[in-house]
Design a protein around this motif. Sequence first.
Motif, PDB file in Angstrom:
ATOM      1  N   THR A  95       1.022  -1.220  -0.088  1.00 49.12           N
ATOM      2  CA  THR A  95      -0.293  -0.189  -0.239  1.00 49.12           C
ATOM      3  C   THR A  95       0.545   1.554   0.001  1.00 49.12           C
ATOM      4  OG1 THR A  95      -0.146   0.199   2.259  1.00 49.12           O
ATOM      5  CG2 THR A  95      -1.598  -1.938   1.626  1.00 49.12           C
ATOM      6  N   TYR A 155       3.407  -2.399   4.153  1.00 48.39           N
ATOM      7  CA  TYR A 155       3.023  -3.551   3.263  1.00 48.39           C
ATOM      8  C   TYR A 155       1.721  -4.023   4.370  1.00 48.39           C
ATOM      9  CZ  TYR A 155       5.692  -4.482  -0.390  1.00 48.39           C
ATOM     10  OH  TYR A 155       6.074  -4.601  -2.310  1.00 48.39           O
ATOM     11  N   PRO A 207      -7.839  -4.990  16.895  1.00 45.82           N
ATOM     12  CA  PRO A 207      -8.705  -4.537  15.873  1.00 45.82           C
ATOM     13  C   PRO A 207      -7.688  -5.225  14.176  1.00 45.82           C
ATOM     14  CG  PRO A 207      -9.448  -3.647  17.064  1.00 45.82           C
ATOM     15  CD  PRO A 207      -8.373  -4.361  18.103  1.00 45.82           C
ATOM     16  N   HIS A 230      -9.909  -3.278   4.078  1.00 43.33           N
ATOM     17  CA  HIS A 230      -9.624  -2.366   3.057  1.00 43.33           C
ATOM     18  C   HIS A 230     -10.427  -2.209   2.133  1.00 43.33           C
ATOM     19  CE1 HIS A 230      -5.224  -2.461   5.240  1.00 43.33           C
ATOM     20  NE2 HIS A 230      -4.918  -1.419   5.175  1.00 43.33           N
ATOM     21  N   THR A 272     -16.745  -0.942  16.319  1.00 42.67           N
ATOM     22  CA  THR A 272     -15.962  -0.081  15.636  1.00 42.67           C
ATOM     23  C   THR A 272     -15.831  -0.807  14.799  1.00 42.67           C
ATOM     24  OG1 THR A 272     -14.468   0.711  16.713  1.00 42.67           O
ATOM     25  CG2 THR A 272     -16.264   2.247  16.708  1.00 42.67           C
ATOM     26  N   ARG A 317     -10.214   1.950   5.669  1.00 42.42           N
ATOM     27  CA  ARG A 317      -8.934   2.457   5.229  1.00 42.42           C
ATOM     28  C   ARG A 317      -9.343   2.094   2.947  1.00 42.42           C
ATOM     29  NH1 ARG A 317      -4.165   3.802   2.723  1.00 42.42           N
ATOM     30  NH2 ARG A 317      -2.546   1.559   3.348  1.00 42.42           N
ATOM     31  N   ILE A 356      -4.827   7.246  11.874  1.00 39.88           N
ATOM     32  CA  ILE A 356      -5.829   6.660  12.257  1.00 39.88           C
ATOM     33  C   ILE A 356      -6.903   7.415  13.216  1.00 39.88           C
ATOM     34  CG2 ILE A 356      -7.159   4.686  13.546  1.00 39.88           C
ATOM     35  CD1 ILE A 356      -5.056   3.061  13.689  1.00 39.88           C
ATOM     36  N   THR A 406      -8.448   0.652  22.819  1.00 41.11           N
ATOM     37  CA  THR A 406      -9.356   0.540  21.400  1.00 41.11           C
ATOM     38  C   THR A 406      -7.915   0.703  20.513  1.00 41.11           C
ATOM     39  OG1 THR A 406      -9.318   3.250  21.544  1.00 41.11           O
ATOM     40  CG2 THR A 406     -11.726   1.908  21.990  1.00 41.11           C
TER      41      THR A 406
END
Length: 322
Positions: free
Chosen positions: A32, A36, A62, A66, A117, A121, A183, A222
Amino acid sequence: MTIKTHLLTSSRADIEHAAALLREGGLVAFRTETVYGLGANAFDQNAVLRIYEAKGRPSFNPLIVHVAHASASEEFAVWDDKARALAAAFWPGPLTLVLPLKPDAPIAPAVSAGNTTVAIRVPATPSAQELLRAAGCPIAAPSANRSGQISPTTADHVQGELLGRIEAIVDDGPCAVGIESTIFDPRTNTILRPGSITAEDLARMTGSPVHAALGSNDIAPTAPGQLTSHYAPNSALRLGATQPNATEIFIGFGDIKGDFTLSAAGSLDEAANQLYAILRAADSLAEREGKTLAMAPLPEEGIGLALKDRLTRAAAPRGKTP
Ligand code: TXA
Ligand code: MG
């Protein structure tokens, strides 16, 4: 158990091969613009569980999902106007949005690891886009490194840690940005992990002040990427050093030259792009020579704040990451 890892290119045929492996429940590392990723079909619980196993990742941390475009996440995430505006402004690109998970979402439970949640991305790299479209499913993907280690910015880095543990690596050259995505939680206007999209960028876009959950462990449940001692080399690392002592491998910046230099021109973008590859190289040299690491100070502005975040964790005392 050792798996055969196919070493693939970004040719059309190889992308199709990688997509087929993903659809069959396989793990595929791909480039990306940030680092990677280690991908699995986000709808396939067994495949997603295998990511945790291959990385040695704690099950409470978590994963980012994508997708090829924002609308591909409508079936599992709750979108509002603010989130849509952020997506329109920054996607495809290095921004991860944390949105409420739809209660009946078909996403594998292991992706969100018990959270209500989901992090989403849209990567910009053409081969990542092609892989997402060829696979026809959202791809859950953490960085393609062993848990707690430095994120990979080349296919060689991925091979070094995951060969024999995953089905394929799509080698598409080095990553453009070099550090992980920003994020952002639009509901609280909070940055959970800083990246190349900065607080100023997000404040300008949202029209309200952006909070930074920087340098604390408080949000560990989180965003475990925020745990102390993450992104860690094996050797101890001394930050803000203007010169090395005799037992240190020195990483320079700008006018301060080192055994390695992040950016002789003093560019923070170049420093971000080089950071992980240089940390890896300097770390192995330090290990071979029985030395430790020291690094020159970096300006604390723009992407420099994201670098400071990663480096503070790289320099933190060990043992905090499970
Ligand atoms: O640039 C990136 O974001 C790369 C590429 C591959 O996309 N991915 C990446 O993934 O860095 P990973 O797993 O290494 O880091 C993901 C971070 C973790 O710190 C995780 O805790 C956080 O995202 N995260 C995932 N889902 C979340 C959620 N629902 N709420 C808050 N944080 C979440
Ligand atoms: Mg990671």
